[in-house]
Design a protein around this motif. Structure first.
Motif, PDB file in Angstrom:
ATOM      1  N   CYS A  36       0.811  -1.224   0.000  1.00 28.78           N
ATOM      2  CA  CYS A  36       0.000   0.000   0.000  1.00 28.78           C
ATOM      3  C   CYS A  36       0.841   1.270   0.000  1.00 28.78           C
ATOM      4  CB  CYS A  36      -0.970   0.009   1.173  1.00 28.78           C
ATOM      5  SG  CYS A  36      -0.182   0.235   2.781  1.00 28.78           S
ATOM      6  N   GLY A  37       2.039   1.218   0.573  1.00 32.40           N
ATOM      7  CA  GLY A  37       2.939   2.365   0.593  1.00 32.40           C
ATOM      8  C   GLY A  37       2.722   3.355   1.714  1.00 32.40           C
ATOM      9  N   VAL A  38       1.751   3.125   2.567  1.00 35.31           N
ATOM     10  CA  VAL A  38       1.422   4.089   3.623  1.00 35.31           C
ATOM     11  C   VAL A  38       2.615   4.342   4.543  1.00 35.31           C
ATOM     12  CG1 VAL A  38      -0.005   4.490   5.673  1.00 35.31           C
ATOM     13  CG2 VAL A  38      -1.047   3.640   3.580  1.00 35.31           C
ATOM     14  N   CYS A  39       3.249   3.279   5.021  1.00 35.59           N
ATOM     15  CA  CYS A  39       4.334   3.452   5.991  1.00 35.59           C
ATOM     16  C   CYS A  39       5.495   4.241   5.398  1.00 35.59           C
ATOM     17  CB  CYS A  39       4.809   2.099   6.510  1.00 35.59           C
ATOM     18  SG  CYS A  39       5.325   0.945   5.223  1.00 35.59           S
ATOM     19  N   CYS A  40       5.920   3.899   4.197  1.00 31.68           N
ATOM     20  CA  CYS A  40       7.086   4.563   3.586  1.00 31.68           C
ATOM     21  C   CYS A  40       6.747   5.960   3.075  1.00 31.68           C
ATOM     22  CB  CYS A  40       7.619   3.723   2.435  1.00 31.68           C
ATOM     23  SG  CYS A  40       8.134   2.071   2.954  1.00 31.68           S
ATOM     24  N   ALA A  41       5.504   6.210   2.763  1.00 31.49           N
ATOM     25  CA  ALA A  41       5.103   7.552   2.334  1.00 31.49           C
ATOM     26  C   ALA A  41       5.011   8.492   3.526  1.00 31.49           C
ATOM     27  CB  ALA A  41       3.764   7.505   1.601  1.00 31.49           C
ATOM     28  N   ALA A  42       4.758   7.939   4.697  1.00 26.78           N
ATOM     29  CA  ALA A  42       4.646   8.767   5.907  1.00 26.78           C
ATOM     30  C   ALA A  42       6.013   9.138   6.465  1.00 26.78           C
ATOM     31  CB  ALA A  42       3.830   8.041   6.965  1.00 26.78           C
ATOM     32  N   GLU A  43       6.915   8.175   6.517  1.00 32.19           N
ATOM     33  CA  GLU A  43       8.257   8.434   7.036  1.00 32.19           C
ATOM     34  C   GLU A  43       9.181   7.291   6.662  1.00 32.19           C
ATOM     35  OE1 GLU A  43       7.246   6.847  11.538  1.00 32.19           O
ATOM     36  OE2 GLU A  43       7.437   8.959  11.147  1.00 32.19           O
ATOM     37  N   PRO A  44      10.464   7.573   6.501  1.00 30.94           N
ATOM     38  CA  PRO A  44      11.382   6.497   6.132  1.00 30.94           C
ATOM     39  C   PRO A  44      11.728   5.607   7.322  1.00 30.94           C
ATOM     40  CG  PRO A  44      12.561   8.574   6.267  1.00 30.94           C
ATOM     41  CD  PRO A  44      11.109   8.883   6.496  1.00 30.94           C
ATOM     42  N   CYS A  45      11.967   4.345   7.033  1.00 31.27           N
ATOM     43  CA  CYS A  45      12.470   3.420   8.048  1.00 31.27           C
ATOM     44  C   CYS A  45      13.957   3.733   8.256  1.00 31.27           C
ATOM     45  CB  CYS A  45      12.274   1.978   7.577  1.00 31.27           C
ATOM     46  SG  CYS A  45      13.335   1.487   6.191  1.00 31.27           S
ATOM     47  N   PRO A  46      14.639   3.049   9.173  1.00 27.10           N
ATOM     48  CA  PRO A  46      16.063   3.339   9.366  1.00 27.10           C
ATOM     49  C   PRO A  46      16.894   3.211   8.078  1.00 27.10           C
ATOM     50  CG  PRO A  46      15.256   2.137  11.247  1.00 27.10           C
ATOM     51  CD  PRO A  46      14.134   2.161  10.234  1.00 27.10           C
ATOM     52  N   LEU A  47      16.626   2.204   7.269  1.00 24.99           N
ATOM     53  CA  LEU A  47      17.332   2.083   5.990  1.00 24.99           C
ATOM     54  C   LEU A  47      16.962   3.247   5.077  1.00 24.99           C
ATOM     55  CD1 LEU A  47      19.124   0.624   3.970  1.00 24.99           C
ATOM     56  CD2 LEU A  47      17.148  -0.798   3.366  1.00 24.99           C
ATOM     57  N   GLY A  48      15.686   3.586   5.036  1.00 22.72           N
ATOM     58  CA  GLY A  48      15.235   4.713   4.221  1.00 22.72           C
ATOM     59  C   GLY A  48      15.837   6.031   4.668  1.00 22.72           C
ATOM     60  N   MET A  49      16.102   6.165   5.969  1.00 20.71           N
ATOM     61  CA  MET A  49      16.749   7.391   6.456  1.00 20.71           C
ATOM     62  C   MET A  49      18.147   7.530   5.865  1.00 20.71           C
ATOM     63  SD  MET A  49      15.755   7.616  10.446  1.00 20.71           S
ATOM     64  CE  MET A  49      14.081   7.341  10.999  1.00 20.71           C
ATOM     65  N   LEU A  50      18.850   6.415   5.771  1.00 21.75           N
ATOM     66  CA  LEU A  50      20.186   6.456   5.163  1.00 21.75           C
ATOM     67  C   LEU A  50      20.099   6.784   3.674  1.00 21.75           C
ATOM     68  CD1 LEU A  50      21.882   3.368   6.828  1.00 21.75           C
ATOM     69  CD2 LEU A  50      22.343   5.777   7.268  1.00 21.75           C
ATOM     70  N   ILE A  51      19.177   6.149   2.987  1.00 21.51           N
ATOM     71  CA  ILE A  51      19.041   6.341   1.544  1.00 21.51           C
ATOM     72  C   ILE A  51      18.490   7.731   1.237  1.00 21.51           C
ATOM     73  CG2 ILE A  51      17.847   5.507  -0.523  1.00 21.51           C
ATOM     74  CD1 ILE A  51      20.137   3.693   0.635  1.00 21.51           C
ATOM     75  N   SER A  52      17.487   8.156   1.985  1.00 19.54           N
ATOM     76  CA  SER A  52      16.831   9.440   1.739  1.00 19.54           C
ATOM     77  C   SER A  52      17.603  10.621   2.307  1.00 19.54           C
ATOM     78  CB  SER A  52      15.424   9.448   2.341  1.00 19.54           C
ATOM     79  OG  SER A  52      14.616   8.462   1.756  1.00 19.54           O
TER      80      SER A  52
END
Length: 119
Positions: A36-52
């Motif tokens: 659905c994308g809800v979690c990643c559209a709301a905020e990045p996970c720890p890995l997403g924080m590094l990538i983003s």
């Protein structure tokens, strides 16, 4: 009966996240990911924080897969796009690493409550 708000809820104002209307419905916590994308559209996970390179807002690795009509983590499906220094022979290992880091088989852990945009 109303559930008490989480401790950090007072610091997080209501926010709007935009998702495709043909995206699947958000599963209940603990259920398998629906894409659905809800979690990643709301905020990045720890890995997403590094990538983003950010701690709030939409994860830059979140992408829409038009063939399956699902949101996917780009670090799992296209790690070379985000780790441009990574040699092609290492992409599958990076994908497996990302899958493990985001705990993709653990089920939905998003406790966000969404509502569709008014028409």
């Amino acid at each position: 009966m109303r559930q008490p708000a989480p401790e950090n809820a007072a610091r997080r104002p209501d926010r709007i996240i935009l998702l495709r209307k043909d995206a699947p419905v958000q599963p209940s916590p603990g259920q398998p990911c629906s894409g659905c994308g809800v979690c990643c559209a709301a905020e990045p996970c720890p890995l997403g924080m590094l990538i983003s390179r950010r701690r709030v807002g939409r994860c830059r690795a979140l992408h829409w897969d038009a063939d399956t009509l699902l949101y996917r983590c780009g670090m799992v499906s296209q790690p070379g796009r985000y780790l441009t220094w990574l040699p092609p022979w290492a992409h599958s290992a990076a994908s497996r690493w990302a899958r493990r880091w985001i705990s993709s088989a653990s089920g939905c852990d998003a406790t966000l409550v969404g509502s569709p945009a008014p028409r």
